[in-house]
Design an enzyme around this catalytic site. Sequence first.
Site, PDB file in Angstrom:
ATOM      1  N   ARG A 119       0.808  -1.237   0.000  1.00 13.41           N
ATOM      2  CA  ARG A 119       0.000   0.000   0.000  1.00 13.41           C
ATOM      3  C   ARG A 119       0.830   1.271   0.000  1.00 13.41           C
ATOM      4  NH1 ARG A 119      -3.200  -2.854   3.564  1.00 13.41           N
ATOM      5  NH2 ARG A 119      -4.884  -3.887   2.462  1.00 13.41           N
ATOM      6  N   LYS A 141       2.744  11.319 -11.393  1.00 12.14           N
ATOM      7  CA  LYS A 141       1.868  10.391 -12.115  1.00 12.14           C
ATOM      8  C   LYS A 141       2.670   9.131 -12.390  1.00 12.14           C
ATOM      9  CE  LYS A 141      -1.407  12.814 -15.081  1.00 12.14           C
ATOM     10  NZ  LYS A 141      -1.829  12.874 -16.492  1.00 12.14           N
ATOM     11  N   GLU A 183       8.542  16.873 -25.558  1.00 13.07           N
ATOM     12  CA  GLU A 183       7.815  17.286 -24.350  1.00 13.07           C
ATOM     13  C   GLU A 183       8.232  18.701 -23.918  1.00 13.07           C
ATOM     14  OE1 GLU A 183       5.303  15.463 -23.147  1.00 13.07           O
ATOM     15  OE2 GLU A 183       5.842  13.326 -23.048  1.00 13.07           O
ATOM     16  N   LYS A 225       6.400  22.697 -15.307  1.00  9.11           N
ATOM     17  CA  LYS A 225       5.544  21.542 -15.017  1.00  9.11           C
ATOM     18  C   LYS A 225       5.234  21.500 -13.525  1.00  9.11           C
ATOM     19  CE  LYS A 225       4.535  16.769 -15.354  1.00  9.11           C
ATOM     20  NZ  LYS A 225       4.926  15.430 -15.758  1.00  9.11           N
ATOM     21  N   GLU A 235      -5.163  16.454 -11.327  1.00  7.33           N
ATOM     22  CA  GLU A 235      -5.706  16.681 -12.659  1.00  7.33           C
ATOM     23  C   GLU A 235      -7.222  16.862 -12.688  1.00  7.33           C
ATOM     24  OE1 GLU A 235      -3.646  14.885 -15.984  1.00  7.33           O
ATOM     25  OE2 GLU A 235      -5.564  14.388 -16.880  1.00  7.33           O
ATOM     26  N   ARG A 239      -4.142  20.923 -14.943  1.00  7.91           N
ATOM     27  CA  ARG A 239      -3.101  19.965 -15.339  1.00  7.91           C
ATOM     28  C   ARG A 239      -3.379  19.300 -16.684  1.00  7.91           C
ATOM     29  NH1 ARG A 239       0.112  15.531 -11.582  1.00  7.91           N
ATOM     30  NH2 ARG A 239       1.397  14.735 -13.265  1.00  7.91           N
ATOM     31  N   ASN A 243      -1.584  17.473 -21.416  1.00  2.80           N
ATOM     32  CA  ASN A 243      -1.876  16.409 -22.375  1.00  2.80           C
ATOM     33  C   ASN A 243      -1.941  16.906 -23.814  1.00  2.80           C
ATOM     34  OD1 ASN A 243      -2.147  14.308 -20.402  1.00  2.80           O
ATOM     35  ND2 ASN A 243      -4.049  15.314 -19.781  1.00  2.80           N
ATOM     36  N   HIS A 246      -1.317  14.641 -26.810  1.00  2.00           N
ATOM     37  CA  HIS A 246      -1.288  13.267 -26.332  1.00  2.00           C
ATOM     38  C   HIS A 246      -2.499  12.421 -26.737  1.00  2.00           C
ATOM     39  CE1 HIS A 246       2.216  14.583 -24.207  1.00  2.00           C
ATOM     40  NE2 HIS A 246       2.386  13.414 -23.615  1.00  2.00           N
ATOM     41  N   HIS A 250      -1.175   8.941 -27.892  1.00  2.00           N
ATOM     42  CA  HIS A 250      -1.470   7.693 -27.188  1.00  2.00           C
ATOM     43  C   HIS A 250      -2.128   6.679 -28.119  1.00  2.00           C
ATOM     44  CE1 HIS A 250      -1.320   9.583 -22.878  1.00  2.00           C
ATOM     45  NE2 HIS A 250      -0.136   9.377 -23.400  1.00  2.00           N
ATOM     46  N   HIS A 263       7.573   7.479 -27.528  1.00  2.00           N
ATOM     47  CA  HIS A 263       6.527   8.343 -26.987  1.00  2.00           C
ATOM     48  C   HIS A 263       6.692   9.797 -27.468  1.00  2.00           C
ATOM     49  CE1 HIS A 263       3.590  10.068 -24.296  1.00  2.00           C
ATOM     50  NE2 HIS A 263       4.516  10.865 -23.792  1.00  2.00           N
TER      51      HIS A 263
HETATM   52  N1  NAD Z   1       4.525  10.321 -15.569  1.00  2.00           N
HETATM   53  C1  NAD Z   1       4.510  11.347 -16.379  1.00  2.00           C
HETATM   54  O1  NAD Z   1       4.086  12.439 -16.013  1.00  2.00           O
HETATM   55  C2  NAD Z   1       5.026  11.197 -17.765  1.00  2.00           C
HETATM   56  C3  NAD Z   1       5.258  12.331 -18.560  1.00  2.00           C
HETATM   57  C4  NAD Z   1       5.780  12.160 -19.828  1.00  2.00           C
HETATM   58  C5  NAD Z   1       6.062  10.891 -20.300  1.00  2.00           C
HETATM   59  N2  NAD Z   1       5.811   9.800 -19.531  1.00  2.00           N
HETATM   60  C6  NAD Z   1       6.116   8.444 -20.002  1.00  2.00           C
HETATM   61  O2  NAD Z   1       7.517   8.309 -20.206  1.00  2.00           O
HETATM   62  C7  NAD Z   1       7.741   7.259 -21.121  1.00  2.00           C
HETATM   63  C8  NAD Z   1       8.837   7.653 -22.085  1.00  2.00           C
HETATM   64  O3  NAD Z   1      10.012   7.912 -21.384  1.00  2.00           O
HETATM   65  P1  NAD Z   1      11.458   7.866 -22.076  1.00  2.00           P
HETATM   66  O4  NAD Z   1      11.401   8.498 -23.397  1.00  2.00           O
HETATM   67  O5  NAD Z   1      12.421   8.370 -21.090  1.00  2.00           O
HETATM   68  O6  NAD Z   1      11.621   6.298 -22.384  1.00  2.00           O
HETATM   69  P2  NAD Z   1      12.501   5.124 -21.763  1.00  2.00           P
HETATM   70  O7  NAD Z   1      12.402   5.070 -20.308  1.00  2.00           O
HETATM   71  O8  NAD Z   1      12.123   3.916 -22.523  1.00  2.00           O
HETATM   72  O9  NAD Z   1      13.996   5.501 -22.152  1.00  2.00           O
HETATM   73  C9  NAD Z   1      14.339   5.589 -23.487  1.00  2.00           C
HETATM   74  C10 NAD Z   1      15.503   4.672 -23.889  1.00  2.00           C
HETATM   75  O10 NAD Z   1      16.728   5.288 -23.537  1.00  2.00           O
HETATM   76  C11 NAD Z   1      17.578   4.371 -22.864  1.00  2.00           C
HETATM   77  N3  NAD Z   1      18.334   5.180 -21.892  1.00  2.00           N
HETATM   78  C12 NAD Z   1      17.809   5.821 -20.832  1.00  2.00           C
HETATM   79  N4  NAD Z   1      18.737   6.581 -20.240  1.00  2.00           N
HETATM   80  C13 NAD Z   1      19.875   6.409 -20.942  1.00  2.00           C
HETATM   81  C14 NAD Z   1      21.179   6.947 -20.828  1.00  2.00           C
HETATM   82  N5  NAD Z   1      21.481   7.871 -19.905  1.00  2.00           N
HETATM   83  N6  NAD Z   1      22.101   6.543 -21.703  1.00  2.00           N
HETATM   84  C15 NAD Z   1      21.799   5.636 -22.677  1.00  2.00           C
HETATM   85  N7  NAD Z   1      20.584   5.111 -22.841  1.00  2.00           N
HETATM   86  C16 NAD Z   1      19.639   5.497 -21.986  1.00  2.00           C
HETATM   87  C17 NAD Z   1      16.673   3.350 -22.277  1.00  2.00           C
HETATM   88  O11 NAD Z   1      17.321   2.108 -22.144  1.00  2.00           O
HETATM   89  C18 NAD Z   1      15.515   3.297 -23.277  1.00  2.00           C
HETATM   90  O12 NAD Z   1      15.813   2.370 -24.276  1.00  2.00           O
HETATM   91  C19 NAD Z   1       6.419   6.970 -21.776  1.00  2.00           C
HETATM   92  O13 NAD Z   1       5.894   5.756 -21.306  1.00  2.00           O
HETATM   93  C20 NAD Z   1       5.533   8.108 -21.338  1.00  2.00           C
HETATM   94  O14 NAD Z   1       4.183   7.740 -21.265  1.00  2.00           O
HETATM   95  C21 NAD Z   1       5.312   9.942 -18.282  1.00  2.00           C
HETATM   96 ZN    ZN Z   2       4.109  12.651 -22.693  1.00  2.00          ZN
END
Ligand code: NAD
Ligand code: ZN
Length: 364
Positions: A119, A141, A183, A225, A235, A239, A243, A246, A250, A263
């Site tokens: 939890r 989030k 982003e 942000k 949200e 907030r 999106n 998005h 999505h 993404h």
């Molecule tokens: N929670 C939120 O508010 C929020 C906001 C925006 C996006 N997101 C989510 O984030 C995700 C995308 O995140 P992302 O683009 O970081 O993807 P990710 O976590 O898959 O990382 C991208 C790639 O980069 C590689 N990598 C990461 N750091 C590295 C480094 N320092 N050196 C070499 N390689 C590295 C990873 O192995 C991976 O293959 C999506 O699922 C999206 O929905 C969430």
């Molecule tokens: Zn996003």
Amino acid sequence: VLDVKAREGSYPVYIGPGARRSFPSILSRLGVGSRVHVVTDRAVARLHGRDLTRRLTSAGHETSTTVLPPGEKSKCVRELARVWRDCIQAGCDRRSVIVALGGGVVGDLAGFAAASLLRGLPFVQVPTTLLAMADASVGGKTGINLPEGKNLVGAFHAPLAVVMDTEYLKTLPQRELRAGWAEVVKTAAILDRRFWSFVERDALRMSRGHPPTVARAIEWSARLKASVVEKDEMESGLRMVLNFGHTLAHAIEAVGRYGTLLHGEAVAIGMIFAARLGERLGRTPAGTAARLEEVLRVLGLPRRLPKLPPSRLLQAMARDKKRGPRGLRWVLLKRLGTAEVVDGVPPSLVECELESFGKEQGGS
Ligand SMILES: NC(=O)c1ccc[n+]([C@@H]2O[C@H](COP(=O)([O-])OP(=O)(O)OC[C@H]3O[C@@H](n4cnc5c(N)ncnc54)[C@H](O)[C@@H]3O)[C@@H](O)[C@H]2O)c1
Ligand SMILES: [Zn+2]
């Protein structure tokens, strides 16, 4: 250090080159237990995993790790269950901390594991991608995807702290860096005219990874942000503007089974679409989509739909969480630097715009 106010208490965001060096002392200041479970992915583990666990063990922590396959496909039920079970088998209790070392995928999944296990365990974000630093690691989030749609299971769970070491970006592949810019562009386009001007003027420097420009953009984006999520953590209104782009993004991700585009790439395309839709509705000034598109071009992002059936995209969009009482809810630009949430955009109009958008080629 940036302080973000949250319902569970405010949390610090440390930003800067070399921030990882103070990681153990940051943890001890937070007054958490000695057991730390690190969640990361294979690529990040290989480059930066041992360095972090070494720092933790030499500060007296007991560590254990879950290593995920890299990529969006890992944000799923199966990998979530693996994190839960690894934590329990390692002896985690409610004083243990989960550390997310990686991009947004790792952060969203590890954060949701922390929100749900026993939890709720405390967790700390150590973002290693531009996208996670500028956006995903701030705001609390967390969640995972289902085959039926993106981020359909999740929770709000604020981190105890965020440690952004911009030196991690030195090893980030170009394509991932570019995806992160989407982003940043989004944040500027919806929230701040001055930041938008910065992005428009410095896009080339950003695309070349000029370190001071990158650092400035991350800080600006994370700060904006944070100010939005402080005002509307759960949200209920404001907030929602985050999106922007998005709704279609999505849908592209889900229809492409989380393997077609990154993404950030999907968000780039989704933003252009939303800007065009706004122009068609007469809510966004003419020429806005073109300016947005130009910045995204300089940043090396795709700007046209991948080959996916439009009917499937429309179906996926209809399943989006962001629904109002009168159908789909769209975030539209009032102008570059300001956005609004609009309810009741006629589905026929969306369909029509999607069709003409899909016919255009060569943008990417
Ligand atoms: N929670 C939120 O508010 C929020 C906001 C925006 C996006 N997101 C989510 O984030 C995700 C995308 O995140 P992302 O683009 O970081 O993807 P990710 O976590 O898959 O990382 C991208 C790639 O980069 C590689 N990598 C990461 N750091 C590295 C480094 N320092 N050196 C070499 N390689 C590295 C990873 O192995 C991976 O293959 C999506 O699922 C999206 O929905 C969430
Ligand atoms: Zn996003």
